[in-house]
Design a protein around this motif. Structure first.
Motif, short mmCIF file in Angstrom:
data_model
loop_
_atom_site.label_atom_id
_atom_site.label_comp_id
_atom_site.label_asym_id
_atom_site.label_seq_id
_atom_site.Cartn_x
_atom_site.Cartn_y
_atom_site.Cartn_z
N LEU A 109 0.49 -1.13 0.39
CA LEU A 109 0.29 -0.03 0.00
C LEU A 109 0.89 1.33 0.03
O LEU A 109 0.38 2.16 -0.71
N TRP A 110 1.91 0.73 1.15
CA TRP A 110 2.89 2.34 0.79
C TRP A 110 3.54 2.69 -1.29
O TRP A 110 3.70 4.00 -1.15
N ASP A 111 3.65 1.62 -1.36
CA ASP A 111 4.79 1.64 -2.80
C ASP A 111 3.31 2.22 -3.99
O ASP A 111 3.38 2.82 -4.46
N ILE A 112 2.47 1.37 -3.30
CA ILE A 112 0.95 2.41 -4.52
C ILE A 112 0.96 3.98 -4.09
O ILE A 112 0.25 4.57 -5.01
N VAL A 113 0.62 4.16 -2.89
CA VAL A 113 0.01 5.41 -2.64
C VAL A 113 1.74 6.64 -2.61
O VAL A 113 1.45 7.49 -4.05
N ALA A 114 3.10 6.03 -2.70
CA ALA A 114 3.62 6.90 -3.50
C ALA A 114 3.91 6.81 -4.87
O ALA A 114 3.82 7.76 -5.93
#
Ligand code: CS2
Ligand code: MG
Length: 418
Positions: A109-114
């Protein structure tokens, strides 16, 4: 949502962030890895590592059977809420399997949001605090001379810090020692290898190893050693004191830390810096160790402790007590974890050092990444997210291969800590 109520009408960017697919990918390019791939309605893909050495399928099943069904339709941007849902909602909290599964979702999710923000992940945390993360490599040998030669090779490669482990005379096999040209990989058999252990033999050779390393390589190179949970507190205190003249960067896993107060005994007898935590999976495993300043570095890393969301809290708590990070970075943590860890290392104010065992070429091919090594440090890239992807076609060519970690027995045959 999974309870069958009609999905609330999501509009705009929330609709773009809606999770439409989540898949668990198990692959074995030289060793087993478990990866979670999450995709949003707008086609953004995020990856999280869920590898737990020797227990990979337990985490794969936890994700596939109990987590993935809860992800579909949710907003990938609600990272904290999903973390709380998966942590509190499990009821059976904590533990390496649960927290590795939560970590895989969290990092994806952190990867997606970034990626949605078109920013490298470190920028989402607060920006760079440093250029590059100081790393240490693994030097090992069948005797002191061979280990020293290996340390020299790391120095020649530009490393500023090296962990040194050597075989223990009289023991057929020692933790951390590679066999032949192959890189060291502990999970080498389908069922646990039974290895022999003798702490008294071990305590004799380790001080001699570091005495020789200082003679051969001087005082500038940072030297580290991993006790790998095998000593009692007073044995660990003895070794920590014997190593003081050689000024190690740290002595790691000096004693098992379920009883966090054990480290008070070591601390009372020595000023050798102490590191612990690669087997921890939550802040509760190290709260006393940190708040009482019984350690100097916390090793607990992103893949086994609930991801960036939880480890960020842990690192901040550690920073309050002058404890620095020293993330675990063995080959049994995938490049996805290394990528995410390097973004975290670039940001975290109380950074100490990052472990970096070289992945095999097969692994590097399956997990293309933009981090790179220069002058003793690993640098995360500038691409949006954590900078690591997966070649699913290539991954499919490496089916899971059952492997478990060794066990250790004392000379009288009783079980000990490996
Ligand atoms: C070791 C690990 O790198 C280290 O510090 O403790 O290699 C550990 O033995 C493995 O991660 C176990 O899977
Ligand atoms: Mg270790």
């Amino acid at each position: 949502m999974s309870d069958g109520t009609p999905q609330m009408q999501v509009e705009g960017s929330a609709r773009d962030r809606q999770i439409v697919s989540a898949r668990v990918i198990v692959t074995c390019p030289g060793r087993n890895f478990v990866t979670l791939r999450i995709e949003t309605r707008s086609g953004i893909v995020g990856l999280g590592d869920a590898t737990l050495n020797g227990r990979e399928l337990a985490v794969a099943s936890y994700l596939q059977d109990h987590v993935v069904p809860n992800l579909i339709g949710r907003d990938a941007g609600r990272i904290e809420d999903l973390w709380q849902f998966l942590y509190r909602g499990a009821y059976w909290r904590r533990g390496p399997v649960t927290m590795s599964a939560i970590a895989a979702v969290d990092v994806a999710l952190w990867d997606i949001v970034a990626k949605l923000a078109k920013l490298p992940l470190y920028q989402m945390l607060g920006g760079r605090s440093r250029e590059g993360a100081l790393v240490y490599g693994h030097a090992n040998g069948r005797d002191i001379a061979e280990t020293s030669d290996e340390v020299r090779r790391y120095i020649e490669k530009g490393f500023l810090a090296v962990r040194a482990q050597c075989a223990v005379p009289g023991l057929p096999k020692t933790y951390g020692i590679a066999v032949g040209a192959k890189a060291y990989e502990p999970a080498e058999s389908e069922l646990p290898l039974e290895t022999a252990w003798s702490t008294s033999k071990y305590l004799q050779i380790v001080p001699k190893l570091f005495e020789q390393l200082r003679v051969d390589h001087g005082n500038d190179i940072e030297l580290l050693h991993d006790g790998h949970h095998r000593m009692t507190p007073i044995e660990a205190a003895r070794l920590a004191r014997d190593l003081e003249p050689y000024r190690l960067f740290w002595l790691e896993d000096a004693t098992p830390a379920e009883n966090q107060r054990s480290f008070e005994i070591i601390r009372r007898h020595s000023v050798t810096p102490l590191a612990v935590g690669e087997v921890f999976n939550s802040i509760w495993d190290c709260k006393h160790l940190i708040s009482e300043q019984l350690i100097d570095y916390i090793r607990t890393t992103i893949v086994h402790a609930g991801g960036i969301t939880h480890v960020r809290r842990l690192a901040d708590f550690a920073g309050l007590h002058q404890v620095r990070t020293g993330f675990h970075g063995a080959t049994d943590l995938s490049p996805v974890t290394m990528g995410a860890a390097l973004h975290f290392d670039s940001w975290v104010p109380n950074f100490g050092i990052q472990e970096w065992m070289f992945h095999s070429q097969e692994t590097e091919d399956v997990f293309p990444h933009d981090y790179f090594f220069r002058d003793g440090r690993l640098f995360c890239g500038e691409s949006p997210g954590h900078g690591v992807s997966i070649d699913e076609k290539l991954a499919a060519r490496y089916p899971y291969s059952p492997r478990q970690l060794p066990v250790a027995r004392l000379p009288d045959g009783s079980m000990w800590d490996w």
